[in-house]
Design a protein around this motif. Structure first.
Motif, PDB file in Angstrom:
ATOM      1  N   ARG A 225       0.828  -1.199   0.000  1.00  0.00           N
ATOM      2  CA  ARG A 225       0.000   0.000   0.000  1.00  0.00           C
ATOM      3  C   ARG A 225       0.871   1.261   0.000  1.00  0.00           C
ATOM      4  N   GLU A 323      -3.525  -5.167  -4.825  1.00  0.00           N
ATOM      5  CA  GLU A 323      -3.641  -4.033  -3.894  1.00  0.00           C
ATOM      6  C   GLU A 323      -3.026  -2.723  -4.351  1.00  0.00           C
ATOM      7  N   GLU A 327      -4.212   2.912  -4.638  1.00  0.00           N
ATOM      8  CA  GLU A 327      -3.769   4.292  -4.540  1.00  0.00           C
ATOM      9  C   GLU A 327      -3.596   4.916  -5.914  1.00  0.00           C
TER      10      GLU A 327
END
Ligand code: ZN
Ligand code: ZN
Lengths: 330, 339
Positions: A225, A323, A327
């Motif tokens: 992340r 994942e 962002e």
């Protein structure tokens, strides 16, 4: 400390403050010929620069990339055309006050994109789009200031957790880089096993007796992340088990650069010697010179109209970038 | 703004000052002892000539005056950017050790935490603060802290029709809707218990919350400094004599852990760490306002609960009891005050 006390302290600095920070027109000595509108415009730009500096620091605090879109939306608003000027001013301010710079993140490795993303990229990209439009803050201070006692938080509580977090991702990035930029999942697990970190890693907050350690999987997810690592899972069409590989993420590339890797390796080997330096030189350079093993394949595929690697590619199959997307694609 | 504009910096500003600010920001807070180690490392770096023996500055040789010099220069450098450095004494730990914090000059929970937290987490933190400063901060029980069960009870917005407006203003957080299929899209889903626990743990880790041995969460010095004016503006009412947030009679800082006047309606409070010096300057131990004898056995903070005889008799029973007490307090539960 409440504001009222702040004033008391400020008073004895008043003289200095005035001299150092000419903020209102009255304070400007020596350039009395400046016209008011110029001053007004400059004040507005100063405000935008200040806001961008604050925005950059806030992003850095949460390890989210500083995005051009975010700057436009949250800092510039209707002053979008001032981007260049404000950005340049903020860089100067960051450098002067904090010894930091916004550094553009590398564009995403193309071989880490899914076929779908590649198609999209191929369509939207005006030929060579080499900018990621995302930045991170890095320190520009001389290497002497980057030693752990200064850089890494040293207090009990979170700081210990942060320090072990930094050590862990630095180590994993080093292993990946020295392995040629890609590490298979079993090999990563083997390395972690050797460090007694296969199941659990030190928690971010060792002082919290309810969770002195964290599941390795959670920590790895956090590294993804934060942009330190990228995990690529390739589902084989043939029904074999999914093949997972680990790569260095965009933030990892900037924050843990070759110098940092070399420093880390030297620390692990307890100093430097000629042989080690030679090896280091070799592996860090070879990686540089090597014509990017999978990259070339995918780079070529990129030119194809639909971006599909084609049936002969051994990497055929759906790639998922786990994942890390959340962002990047907002 | 022309191209040769140079940002103003304090006189004599150097890389040592920049390294200090970087390190301070990364840590959030510093005590003098921590600063000694940090400044010793920085001083070693300044004199680093590339040779191997670098750690040559003894942390003990760093004086308070050295530290204050760095603090003063750092404040001067960051003040134009609306940052500040403040200090306060820890009400609970370290014998009142002084703590310096790098803070935003104008701060509320949303601006301070909004960039690093999801909208749901920010909304939860606001509910948690309400729980600390309203629900569990009554004239009868001035706890100003919550145990884990009480923290978990805030995981979702207060029930019924009010749920939707708690978080209506900050839904700009993309990608957090994995729990789709909820009845109304506008309704804040709150946090799962596991999410609350990991959020609390990271707030403790970052020095925003303290977690006590008895399991109470309270605001750490860092939060009290950062949110000082927001807390007072949010929870205190200028028109009433009773205030939710009260200040130490001796040092004038917020009291979330200390002693209170034995007269239940009196607002006089004292930190444990300030008590000794305070009484030394006075003849008798009487409340300076209402003259009630000061017995020092009425508490603000978790001891308001833990000093009661019932507390030691098993956590399960306590949990049930405080649930009942909460229910009574919650009857007049105050609505979210942010617009
Ligand atoms: Zn006090
Ligand atoms: Zn009284």
């Amino acid at each position: 400390m409440p504001a009222r006390r702040r004033h008391a302290v400020q008073d004895d600095e008043e003289e200095d403050v005035q001299r150092q920070y000419p903020q209102s027109p009255d304070d400007v000595d020596g350039d009395g010929d400046e016209r008011m509108e110029v001053v007004g415009q400059r004040d507005e730009t100063s405000q935008l620069i200040k806001n961008l500096v604050r925005y950059a620091l806030a992003c850095e605090y949460s390890r989210t990339p500083i995005r051009r879109d975010g700057i436009r939306e949250k800092v510039l608003g209707s002053n979008g055309r001032d981007f260049k000027k404000v950005f340049a001013g903020a860089q100067k301010q960051l450098q002067a006050t904090f010894g930091m710079q916004m550094v553009e993140l590398p564009t995403k490795d193309r071989n880490l994109l899914t076929a779908d993303q590649k198609r999209k990229a191929a369509k939207s990209q005006s030929q060579k789009e080499t900018v990621s439009n995302a930045y991170v803050l890095v320190s520009t201070l001389p290497e002497a200031y980057t030693k752990p006692a200064i850089k890494a938080p040293s207090k009990v509580q979170s700081a210990d957790g942060e320090a072990s977090y930094i050590a862990l991702y630095t180590m994993i990035i080093t292993i990946i880089t020295l392995s040629g930029g890609e590490l298979s999942d079993p090999r990563l697990r083997r390395h972690l096993g050797r460090l007694n970190a296969a199941e659990n890693m030190p928690g971010m907050n060792p002082n919290d007796e309810t969770s002195p350690s964290e599941k390795t999987e959670l920590v790895l997810q956090r590294m993804i992340r934060h942009g330190y690592l990228v995990r690529v899972t390739e589902s084989k069409t043939t029904g074999d088990e999914d093949a997972t590989t680990w790569h260095v993420g965009p933030r990892g590339k900037v924050e843990v650069d070759k110098d940092a890797i070399a420093t880390f390796v030297r620390a692990v080997y307890g100093g430097s010697n000629d042989e080690l330096e030679k090896k280091l030189q070799m592996s860090l350079k070879i990686k540089e010179r090597k014509p990017g093993v999978p990259e070339t394949v995918d780079e070529a595929a990129e030119e194809a109209p639909d971006g599909d690697p084609g049936p002969s590619d051994r990497r055929r199959g759906r790639r998922r970038q786990t994942e890390a997307e959340d962002e990047d694609d907002e | 703004m022309d191209d040769n504009w140079e940002p103003p910096v304090p006189a004599g500003y150097s890389d040592a000052n920049r390294a200090f600010i970087q390190a301070f920001m990364a840590r959030g807070t510093l005590t003098f002892r921590e600063a000694q180690k940090l400044l010793a490392a920085i001083q070693s770096a300044v004199s680093d000539d590339g040779s191997d023996d670098t750690d040559n500055t003894d942390p003990q040789s760093i004086t308070m005056a050295d530290f204050e010099n760095f603090i003063r220069t750092a404040r001067e450098a960051v003040e134009p950017l609306d940052f500040d450095i403040r200090n306060t004494r820890d009400q609970v730990r370290g014998g009142g050790e002084r703590v310096w914090a790098f803070i935003n000059a104008h701060s509320d929970p949303a601006t301070q935490l909004g960039t690093s937290r999801t909208a749901e987490e920010v909304a939860y933190i606001k509910r948690l603060l309400d729980a600390m400063f309203e629900k569990h901060n009554t004239a009868r029980l001035e706890v100003m802290a919550v145990d884990e069960g009480q923290a978990l009870r805030e995981s979702r917005p207060a029930g019924g029709g009010r749920a939707s407006n708690v978080n209506g203003n900050n839904n700009d957080d993309g990608g957090q809707e994995e729990e789709g299929g909820g009845s109304a899209a506008a309704t804040s889903r709150g946090l799962k218990h596991s999410e609350v626990l990991s959020l609390l743990s990271s707030l403790v880790a970052e020095g925003w919350l303290d977690k006590s041995r008895d399991g109470f969460y309270s605001l750490a010095p860092r939060s009290l400094m950062e949110l000082w004016s927001w807390l007072v503006a949010t929870y205190n009412d200028a028109d009433t004599e009773w205030q939710q947030i009260k200040f130490c009679e001796a040092c004038k800082e917020i009291v979330t852990y200390g002693q209170r006047c034995n007269e239940p309606n009196c607002t006089i409070r004292l930190h444990d760490i300030c008590e000794e010096g305070f009484w030394r300057t006075r003849g008798e131990k009487k409340c300076p306002k209402c003259s009630t004898p000061w017995e020092g056995n009425h508490f603000v903070g978790e001891r308001a609960v833990t000093s009661r005889s019932g507390f030691q008799r098993g956590r399960g029973r306590r949990a049930r009891r405080s649930t009942a007490a909460d229910a009574a307090d919650a009857a007049e539960d105050v609505e979210d005050e942010e617009e």
